[in-house]
Design an enzyme around this catalytic site. Structure first.
Site, PDB file in Angstrom:
ATOM      1  N   ARG A  60      11.428  21.621  -6.239  1.00 54.63           N
ATOM      2  CA  ARG A  60      11.494  22.253  -7.556  1.00 54.63           C
ATOM      3  C   ARG A  60      11.459  23.772  -7.417  1.00 54.63           C
ATOM      4  O   ARG A  60      11.040  24.308  -6.411  1.00 54.63           O
ATOM      5  CB  ARG A  60      10.311  21.817  -8.416  1.00 54.63           C
ATOM      6  N   LYS A 122      -1.195  17.107  -1.663  1.00 52.73           N
ATOM      7  CA  LYS A 122       0.133  16.647  -2.090  1.00 52.73           C
ATOM      8  C   LYS A 122       0.701  15.652  -1.086  1.00 52.73           C
ATOM      9  O   LYS A 122       0.731  15.905   0.117  1.00 52.73           O
ATOM     10  CB  LYS A 122       1.080  17.837  -2.242  1.00 52.73           C
ATOM     11  N   ARG A 250      -0.265  27.853 -10.869  1.00 52.67           N
ATOM     12  CA  ARG A 250      -0.596  28.523  -9.618  1.00 52.67           C
ATOM     13  C   ARG A 250      -2.084  28.386  -9.349  1.00 52.67           C
ATOM     14  O   ARG A 250      -2.874  28.203 -10.276  1.00 52.67           O
ATOM     15  CB  ARG A 250      -0.124  29.960  -9.613  1.00 52.67           C
TER      16      ARG A 250
HETATM   17  C1  BTN Z   1       9.049  19.165  -4.988  1.00 53.52           C
HETATM   18  O1  BTN Z   1       7.944  18.789  -4.619  1.00 53.52           O
HETATM   19  O2  BTN Z   1       9.287  20.352  -5.254  1.00 53.52           O
HETATM   20  C2  BTN Z   1      10.140  18.153  -5.132  1.00 53.52           C
HETATM   21  C3  BTN Z   1      10.593  17.655  -3.800  1.00 53.52           C
HETATM   22  C4  BTN Z   1      11.709  16.640  -3.902  1.00 53.52           C
HETATM   23  C5  BTN Z   1      12.248  16.275  -2.537  1.00 53.52           C
HETATM   24  C6  BTN Z   1      13.250  15.151  -2.606  1.00 53.52           C
HETATM   25  S1  BTN Z   1      13.638  14.532  -1.014  1.00 53.52           S
HETATM   26  C7  BTN Z   1      14.952  13.615  -1.679  1.00 53.52           C
HETATM   27  C8  BTN Z   1      15.626  14.490  -2.700  1.00 53.52           C
HETATM   28  N1  BTN Z   1      16.611  15.348  -2.077  1.00 53.52           N
HETATM   29  C9  BTN Z   1      16.260  16.625  -2.147  1.00 53.52           C
HETATM   30  O3  BTN Z   1      16.914  17.572  -1.667  1.00 53.52           O
HETATM   31  N2  BTN Z   1      15.105  16.760  -2.801  1.00 53.52           N
HETATM   32  C10 BTN Z   1      14.591  15.490  -3.233  1.00 53.52           C
END
Ligand code: BTN
Length: 260
Positions: A60, A122, A250
């Site tokens: 994200r 996490k 944050r």
């Molecule tokens: C986050 O924590 O910011 C979200 C992470 C999401 C990762 C997954 S892995 C499969 C899919 N492909 C990506 O490039 N991102 C999501």
């Protein structure tokens, strides 16, 4: 292509919804990016795409998603593409989080708006993107789950791994647990919105009762979420309603929780 290890996943998906196919790639830049490219090229089919390795995983807010140590066994990374037209999209990431947590382990918690946590660290992230092509709207739900905790040395809060609560878990077994329930949850969300997931979210809410600081400097105590899945932050007598696209969380200097 479906590798033998993923056959049971394909069968479970087929029982849940024959329209949703399964594909496993040894490597791709990002499963979300790949599904977005296919959709833009005119392929609006329902597909769960797994990558054994991502070279440019996305998180994200423009962040990178690095799968632990680059080893295929270290994480499960997949994206689910579905044509979807809910009346209201708000709360979808929480419904997804609740579905994943329910399917994996009672100890997992959901951290608003997009993460799964285990023991205050996490464990997984969710990246939801939508696209429109003509009248067709597609959702792409990307999920990255650490199976083994990646190297977190130097981090204030090192990431967790699913094997801490499910010893020996591998990617096909983890996917078998979550795939069909996720499709079911997303379809239910399309029909009924966030309401049926609200109480399950509350039971798993990481932030409830915790001090939270937003990227715009606002501080408040988390009081759960609204019926639309917005974060409720109490500051004195007033409650601020926070949408996930509005600000990020944050870490407050002194509080134990609230890191984005
Ligand atoms: C986050 O924590 O910011 C979200 C992470 C999401 C990762 C997954 S892995 C499969 C899919 N492909 C990506 O490039 N991102 C999501």
């Amino acid at each position: 292509m479906v590798l033998p290890a993923y056959k049971a996943v394909a069968q479970a998906l087929n029982r849940e919804s024959p329209a949703v196919a399964l594909e496993v790639l040894p490597q791709v830049d990002s499963t979300n990016s790949e599904l977005m490219r296919r959709f833009r090229a005119g392929d609006a089919s329902a597909l769960l795409l797994v990558a054994e390795h991502q070279t440019a995983g996305r998180g994200r807010l423009g962040r990178q998603w690095v799968s632990g140590s680059g080893s295929a066994a270290a994480s499960l990374t997949f994206s689910l593409a579905l044509p979807l037209a809910p009346a209201d999209w708000s709360g979808l990431s929480l419904a997804v989080g609740v579905s994943l947590a329910d399917a994996l382990h009672p100890d997992l918690r959901v951290k608003w708006p997009n993460d799964l946590w285990l023991a205050q660290r996490k464990l997984a992230g969710v990246l939801i993107e939508t696209a429109q092509f003509g009248s067709q709207r597609q959702v792409i739900i990307g999920v990255g789950i650490n199976l083994r905790a990646p190297d977190g040395s130097g981090l204030a809060r090192p990431p967790a791994g699913l094997a801490e609560c499910l010893p020996g878990i591998d990617a096909p077994t983890a996917l078998l647990r979550v795939a069909a329930p996720l499709v079911r949850a997303v379809r239910r969300f399309e029909r009924e919105g966030f309401a049926p997931f609200h109480s399950a979210f509350q039971r798993r809410d990481v932030l409830a009762g915790q001090p939270v600081t937003l990227s715009d400097g606002f501080c408040g105590i988390a009081q759960g979420v609204s019926a639309q899945g917005e974060l409720l932050l109490q500051s004195g007598p007033s409650v601020r309603v926070v949408r996930s696209d509005e600000v990020s969380l944050r870490p407050p200097a002194s509080a134990p929780l609230g890191a984005a």
